[in-house]
Enzyme design. Sequence first.
Site, PDB file in Angstrom:
ATOM      1  N   GLY A  77       0.793  -1.212   0.000  1.00  0.00           N
ATOM      2  CA  GLY A  77       0.000   0.000   0.000  1.00  0.00           C
ATOM      3  C   GLY A  77       0.828   1.266   0.000  1.00  0.00           C
ATOM      4  CB  THR A  78       4.360   1.859  -0.978  1.00  0.00           C
ATOM      5  OG1 THR A  78       4.804   0.678  -0.316  1.00  0.00           O
ATOM      6  CG2 THR A  78       5.381   2.971  -0.809  1.00  0.00           C
ATOM      7  CB  THR A  79       1.258   3.867  -4.675  1.00  0.00           C
ATOM      8  OG1 THR A  79       2.369   3.114  -5.190  1.00  0.00           O
ATOM      9  CG2 THR A  79       0.956   5.015  -5.616  1.00  0.00           C
ATOM     10  CD1 TRP A  80      -4.709   5.096  -0.941  1.00  0.00           C
ATOM     11  CD2 TRP A  80      -4.867   3.133   0.125  1.00  0.00           C
ATOM     12  NE1 TRP A  80      -5.971   5.027  -0.389  1.00  0.00           N
ATOM     13  CE2 TRP A  80      -6.096   3.835   0.266  1.00  0.00           C
ATOM     14  CE3 TRP A  80      -4.739   1.859   0.701  1.00  0.00           C
ATOM     15  CZ2 TRP A  80      -7.176   3.304   0.978  1.00  0.00           C
ATOM     16  CZ3 TRP A  80      -5.816   1.333   1.391  1.00  0.00           C
ATOM     17  CH2 TRP A  80      -7.013   2.053   1.529  1.00  0.00           C
ATOM     18  CG  HIS A 138      10.500  -0.376   0.506  1.00  0.00           C
ATOM     19  ND1 HIS A 138       9.165  -0.169   0.782  1.00  0.00           N
ATOM     20  CD2 HIS A 138      10.605  -0.344  -0.853  1.00  0.00           C
ATOM     21  CE1 HIS A 138       8.490  -0.013  -0.344  1.00  0.00           C
ATOM     22  NE2 HIS A 138       9.342  -0.112  -1.350  1.00  0.00           N
ATOM     23  NE  ARG A 160      -2.468  -5.863  -0.004  1.00  0.00           N
ATOM     24  CZ  ARG A 160      -2.446  -5.693  -1.330  1.00  0.00           C
ATOM     25  NH1 ARG A 160      -1.327  -5.282  -1.924  1.00  0.00           N
ATOM     26  NH2 ARG A 160      -3.528  -5.921  -2.053  1.00  0.00           N
ATOM     27  CB  SER A 168       0.474  -7.300  -4.253  1.00  0.00           C
ATOM     28  OG  SER A 168       0.593  -6.044  -4.870  1.00  0.00           O
ATOM     29  NE  ARG A 292      -2.182  -7.873  -8.906  1.00  0.00           N
ATOM     30  CZ  ARG A 292      -3.107  -8.780  -8.602  1.00  0.00           C
ATOM     31  NH1 ARG A 292      -3.847  -9.295  -9.553  1.00  0.00           N
ATOM     32  NH2 ARG A 292      -3.280  -9.176  -7.354  1.00  0.00           N
TER      33      ARG A 292
END
Length: 330
Positions: A77-80, A138, A160, A168, A292
């Site tokens: 969920g990094t981008t989110w 990260h 997650r 993912s 995705r």
Amino acid sequence: MMENTQIITKSNDLAETDEVAELLPSLPKETSWRSGYMYRYQGFWCPEKQISAVIAFQRHFVAHKTDTILVTLPKTGTTWLKALAFSIMNRAKYAASQNPLNSFNPHGLVPFFEYKLYANNQIPDLSVFPSPRIFATHVPYPSLPDSIKNSSCQIVYLCRNPFDTFISLWHFISQARPERFGPLSLEDSFDRFCNGVAGFGPFFDHVLGFWTKSLERPEKVLFLKFEDMKEDINSQLKRLAEFLGCPFSAEEERDGVIEGISKLCSFSNLKDKEANKTGMSIPGFENNTLFRRGEVGDWVNFLTPDMVDRLNKIMEQQLAGSGLQFKTCF
């Protein structure tokens, strides 16, 4: 706006002393899921290209007390999280229609230390970033720079469940893997994931490192779960805003500001933006591969019963006594 900010850099002495070249032969290594090798550095599996950047980050980054550091494992969920944190912290600066997320990928607005700022043997001049600064990494907790761990800057960690994280990650790396290496085997990748061999893993070491610190220092580390955010994004946004020191006012709540940020940063909305259909904000990864499905429970379409049983047993063993639990489906 970070995407348009010119980051002044200078050459890193690490490249001149060949320190990394001397270090690598002494480290355990495994073939990377994508290409090249991963090395076990300071207890975690680090992609070869990022080792020098991680060392430079550790040595040269000086945290400000007003900094916010977003931490995730890849594909959790990094981008989110970047989009949400950026929007919350900058909501007084930009109206929804003017938010840079309409034109730029979240990774361009909240840069990675190891993939952007300290990459390619460079030391960035971070004075060009306006305060409060927001960065991402990260890197697991024990390997963060002392200036982050010892300062009053804040860490937001998003995790997650391991089942969806694996699926993912497998899809993501499969798209970026050079064709000459052939398809990325689901079975082999799963075996390696279960054995802890994945970028910036082992998975459970990474998660538990931040979970423990969030219990010890809740004012320092906010621990978020992807599944909780999918289930009730508005309440999680309120938690995040309060932790960041910019809580939503009663007037903002009445005016729908929380819902507006949630909608702007939603998976479907971000995926539909032109900036996220083309270009490359993380070296080696096309922006369109960052989006995705973003759902909970997609792993049921890929993992066999034996795989599920194996990972369940590992999860129960690793999390025993920690108090941490994961929702694996709704």
